[in-house]
Design a protein around this motif. Structure first.
Motif, mmCIF file in Angstrom:
data_model
loop_
_atom_site.group_PDB
_atom_site.id
_atom_site.type_symbol
_atom_site.label_atom_id
_atom_site.label_comp_id
_atom_site.label_asym_id
_atom_site.label_seq_id
_atom_site.Cartn_x
_atom_site.Cartn_y
_atom_site.Cartn_z
ATOM 1 N N LEU A 232 -1.741 4.162 -8.552
ATOM 2 C CA LEU A 232 -0.843 3.628 -9.527
ATOM 3 C C LEU A 232 0.153 3.242 -8.692
ATOM 4 C CD1 LEU A 232 -0.760 2.400 -12.561
ATOM 5 C CD2 LEU A 232 0.670 4.787 -12.855
ATOM 6 N N GLU A 233 0.541 1.910 -8.825
ATOM 7 C CA GLU A 233 1.709 1.154 -8.034
ATOM 8 C C GLU A 233 3.064 1.382 -8.498
ATOM 9 O OE1 GLU A 233 -0.700 -0.370 -9.720
ATOM 10 O OE2 GLU A 233 0.131 -1.921 -11.082
ATOM 11 N N HIS A 234 4.079 1.477 -7.591
ATOM 12 C CA HIS A 234 5.492 1.412 -8.096
ATOM 13 C C HIS A 234 6.240 0.767 -7.077
ATOM 14 C CE1 HIS A 234 4.617 4.496 -10.943
ATOM 15 N NE2 HIS A 234 3.620 5.207 -9.921
ATOM 16 N N SER B 156 -4.485 -0.037 0.747
ATOM 17 C CA SER B 156 -4.106 -1.430 0.678
ATOM 18 C C SER B 156 -3.983 -2.012 -0.766
ATOM 19 C CB SER B 156 -5.194 -2.087 1.374
ATOM 20 O OG SER B 156 -5.311 -3.555 1.605
ATOM 21 N N HIS B 157 -4.622 -1.900 -1.747
ATOM 22 C CA HIS B 157 -4.481 -2.239 -3.055
ATOM 23 C C HIS B 157 -2.978 -2.083 -3.467
ATOM 24 C CE1 HIS B 157 -6.140 -3.838 -6.916
ATOM 25 N NE2 HIS B 157 -5.284 -2.745 -7.454
ATOM 26 N N GLU B 158 -2.714 -0.843 -3.499
ATOM 27 C CA GLU B 158 -1.462 -0.516 -4.192
ATOM 28 C C GLU B 158 -0.495 -0.977 -3.463
ATOM 29 O OE1 GLU B 158 -2.146 0.370 -7.182
ATOM 30 O OE2 GLU B 158 -4.024 1.383 -7.057
ATOM 31 N N TYR B 159 -0.534 -1.097 -2.036
ATOM 32 C CA TYR B 159 0.626 -1.688 -1.378
ATOM 33 C C TYR B 159 0.885 -2.999 -1.613
ATOM 34 C CZ TYR B 159 3.922 -1.631 2.465
ATOM 35 O OH TYR B 159 4.989 -1.737 3.148
ATOM 36 N N PHE B 160 -0.305 -3.748 -1.898
ATOM 37 C CA PHE B 160 -0.353 -5.158 -2.081
ATOM 38 C C PHE B 160 0.312 -5.473 -3.452
ATOM 39 C CE2 PHE B 160 -1.944 -9.526 -3.215
ATOM 40 C CZ PHE B 160 -1.656 -10.032 -1.928
ATOM 41 N N HIS B 161 0.323 -4.363 -4.365
ATOM 42 C CA HIS B 161 1.152 -4.729 -5.641
ATOM 43 C C HIS B 161 2.770 -4.379 -5.355
ATOM 44 C CE1 HIS B 161 -1.891 -4.787 -8.578
ATOM 45 N NE2 HIS B 161 -2.457 -3.581 -8.461
ATOM 46 N N THR B 162 3.066 -3.941 -4.397
ATOM 47 C CA THR B 162 4.525 -3.985 -4.046
ATOM 48 C C THR B 162 5.286 -5.359 -4.423
ATOM 49 O OG1 THR B 162 4.136 -2.121 -2.388
ATOM 50 C CG2 THR B 162 6.269 -3.264 -2.253
ATOM 51 N N PHE C 267 -3.179 -10.772 -11.158
ATOM 52 C CA PHE C 267 -2.073 -9.626 -10.578
ATOM 53 C C PHE C 267 -3.105 -8.512 -10.388
ATOM 54 C CE2 PHE C 267 0.790 -12.242 -12.952
ATOM 55 C CZ PHE C 267 1.760 -12.293 -11.890
ATOM 56 N N GLU C 268 -4.288 -8.350 -10.949
ATOM 57 C CA GLU C 268 -5.230 -7.028 -10.662
ATOM 58 C C GLU C 268 -6.390 -7.749 -9.682
ATOM 59 O OE1 GLU C 268 -4.751 -3.974 -10.130
ATOM 60 O OE2 GLU C 268 -3.425 -3.512 -11.669
ATOM 61 N N GLY C 269 -6.810 -9.007 -9.986
ATOM 62 C CA GLY C 269 -7.919 -9.612 -9.219
ATOM 63 C C GLY C 269 -7.498 -9.976 -7.978
ATOM 64 N N TYR D 102 -11.898 -7.632 -14.962
ATOM 65 C CA TYR D 102 -10.973 -8.719 -14.368
ATOM 66 C C TYR D 102 -10.598 -8.362 -12.847
ATOM 67 C CZ TYR D 102 -7.664 -5.287 -16.450
ATOM 68 O OH TYR D 102 -6.671 -4.280 -16.769
ATOM 69 N N TYR D 103 -10.650 -7.180 -12.671
ATOM 70 C CA TYR D 103 -10.609 -6.733 -11.420
ATOM 71 C C TYR D 103 -11.520 -7.397 -10.306
ATOM 72 C CZ TYR D 103 -7.418 -2.674 -12.477
ATOM 73 O OH TYR D 103 -6.478 -1.926 -12.768
ATOM 74 N N ALA D 104 -12.827 -7.005 -10.679
ATOM 75 C CA ALA D 104 -14.010 -7.585 -9.725
ATOM 76 C C ALA D 104 -14.052 -9.137 -10.001
ATOM 77 C CB ALA D 104 -15.212 -6.856 -10.373
HETATM 78 ZN ZN ZN Z 1 -4.268 -2.631 -9.186
#
Ligand code: ZN
Length: 601
Positions: free
Chosen positions: A245-247, A280-286, A314-316, A384-386
């Protein structure tokens, strides 16, 4: 305790009973009766979770005197009118080992703000203090604290006083406490901490070096300086787990301890690459969702669902970049990246839900569909992710093709960052599509609209061919074949039932128009015999392979406690499995395009 600010005090009161005690001090309560509210969801995870169900009891005081407090809805309390400072004390049951709520035992404590901190209604914009208290007992003397929350008087990694400038910031800094392993690195001048909880033997040197590579690449992609002055990876290593989970300045990750790299290990293995993809995924959400936000998320309403049709971006896009960053930084090879991409395409093509729901609708209904999946989800939902990742790929390749490789999706992300994220402006619905067109400098609205609001498959074959990659389709070889690689056993499709079956023989999903559905088999049915011979769940696939396609066989299954006989006409496994290969004798232009795409230059 007297304070000028709203102050929270959180104490792991009884770790073996999984109980945090929290007190919220309110120096100037609402004179008409202060209301307090606990969020029903946590940003980043789009499901109503009703965190208030874990509040065991709650009391309000002025000084030592009890103040009357009433619950006025499932998540809101109201105190009797008072001119005096209030203290609200309550107990929170914390036994959810996930990245979304809170967990406490004698080995560690973890919490997300939305599940433990009551919002003081009407004062949510006020700065707050947070005292994180060490549990009582000598066994906790060695415990430390890891969080990206701003320290006030607390020492680095210590218990004590922290602060946040408002409620929104308070609940965006999860906290881990215990005897975690610590590692540190600096990325583009920003200190990063890694705290790993749980039994593990991770090779910290490799982990640190690889995470640094990922973080530096992403910071430079959006442009220095990084938007945070400190970042923390909170990692929970367990026997079997996966999630994140991103923060705004940290991420909470849960992984299998085998996903972490070991000492003396040669190459990065599949599991570790998957872990790096998650980090990498969660960090990109920063950037992409914590700062570049859908308009609907600029001010979260934590009392109910917040709707956006943009999660595909945003997720894709985040899912597209998570692995792309790994190949661009050399952490995975080009061949490994194409395998992962083939697996993603396979995952999308195997769900017939993609033909019924658009990614925009899937984003909107995330609350009741993607996050609350059931046996029919594969037939009714698009991921919607994939598919969002594949839309990212399609747009990236399209922009590159029409701009002679001068522009790319990177420019779309940078524009979103400069025009929205940095300026703290929410991204309106439909705006990302417009930015893509602007960057491409040509009419793409029909192409984009089809990808986002329609259910047609994306024209990936042609787009990938433009970068010298051939999209190949074959049928699956067995139930654990996730695609991404060519067939090992030739191209003859095997006979299948068209259902997902657990190891104990129970059908967990029945696929649209498959042999099982046509014969009347349903999710929940427990298969006990095939062709009148006893079978176990594990053997069903191997047994079926020995039959010719279009053979009719008897299948016996229990539905509840009733034995039912089904006549099943076995069908061929469809060509729903994708792998990618470099086109032989390709043109120079496609080599150049591919190099630039995978190098990110
Ligand atoms: Zn995500």
């Amino acid at each position: 305790m007297t304070t000028k600010r709203i102050a929270y005090k959180i104490t792991p009161k009884n770790p073996s009973a999984h109980l945090f005690e929290v007190t919220c001090y309110i120096p100037k309560p609402d004179i008409n009766g202060q209301k307090l509210f606990l969020p029903v969801w946590i940003p980043g995870s789009y499901m109503i979770r009703e965190f208030s169900r874990n509040i065991v009891w709650l009391k309000a005081f002025t000084g030592d005197a009890l103040v009357d407090v009433q619950k006025i809805d499932k998540a809101t309390w109201q105190c009797a009118p008072s001119n005096e400072p209030l203290a609200i004390t309550y107990e929170v049951y914390a036994w959810d080992l996930s990245v979304r709520a809170a967990h406490l035992d004698q080995t560690h404590g973890f919490f997300n703000g939305p599940s433990v901190f009551l919002m003081v209604l009407g004062q949510e914009d006020q700065p707050v203090d947070v005292e994180i208290v060490r549990p009582q007992g000598s066994e906790f003397d060695t415990w430390k604290v890891a969080t990206a929350m701003t320290r006030k008087s607390a020492q680095a990694f210590g218990f004590g006083l922290y602060e946040a400038s408002n409620y929104d910031e308070l609940i965006d800094h999860p906290v881990e406490m215990g005897n975690f392993t610590l590692a540190h690195f600096t990325a583009c001048g920003v200190p990063h901490d890694i705290a790993i909880t749980g039994k593990h033997r991770a090779n910290l040197e490799r982990l640190t070096a690889d995470l640094k590579t990922i973080c530096e690449y992403q910071i430079r992609l959006f442009g220095e300086p990084a938007p945070m002055d400190h970042y923390v990876f909170l990692i929970m290593a367990v026997g079997d787990g996966y999630g994140g989970l991103e923060h705004r300045a940290s991420t909470a990750l849960i992984c299998s301890r085998d996903d972490l790299p070991l000492k003396n290990e040669g190459e990065r293995n599949d599991k570790y690459r998957t872990f790096l993809g998650l980090a990498s995924h969660e960090y990109f959400h920063t950037w992409n969702i914590k700062r570049i936000k859908p308009e609907a998320f600029m001010l979260y309403d934590l009392t109910k669902e917040n709707y956006t049709r943009q999660l595909w971006a945003f997720e894709g896009f985040t899912s597209y970049y998570d692995d792309l960053v790994l190949v661009r930084t050399g952490l995975v090879s080009e061949e490994e990246y194409l395998t992962t991409l083939g697996e993603t395409i396979t995952r999308v093509l195997r769900g017939s839900g993609r033909l019924k729901q658009s990614v925009a609708d899937s984003s909107f209904d995330a609350w009741i569909k993607y996050y609350r999946q059931d046996e029919n989800s594969t037939n009714s939902i698009v991921n919607y992710y994939a598919k969002g990742a594949l839309i990212g790929l399609a747009l990236d390749l399209k922009i590159r093709a029409v701009t002679d490789n001068q522009k790319s999706l990177d420019d779309v992300m940078k524009t979103l960052w400069h025009q929205y994220g940095q300026k703290k402006i929410g991204v309106p619905e439909g705006q990302i599509e417009k930015i893509v067109e602007e960057i491409a400098g040509t009419e793409l609205s029909t192409f984009i609209a089809k990808a986002i609001y329609d259910t047609e498959d994306l024209p990936l074959k042609d787009l990938l061919a433009s970068v010298g990659i051939e999209l190949m389709m074959r049928s699956s070889e067995n139930t654990s074949d996730n695609g991404g690689k060519p067939s090992k056993n030739g191209s003859n499709p095997r006979a299948i039932l068209g259902a997902k079956i657990s190891n104990d023989g129970k059908i967990t999903s029945v696929y649209d128009s498959g042999a099982a559905q046509l014969a009347g088999l349903s999710a929940g049915d427990n298969i006990i015999a095939i062709d009148c011979l006893k079978v176990s769940g594990r053997d069903i696939d191997t047994r079926l392979k020995t039959y010719d396609i279009n053979t009719e066989i008897k299948v016996h299954a229990f539905r509840r406690d009733e034995l039912i006989e089904f006549n099943v006409n076995l069908l061929a496994a469809e060509k729903d499995t994708c792998y990618l290969k470099i086109i032989e004798k390709e043109e120079d232009t496609s080599i150049q395009l591919r190099k630039k795409w995978l190098a990110g230059s």
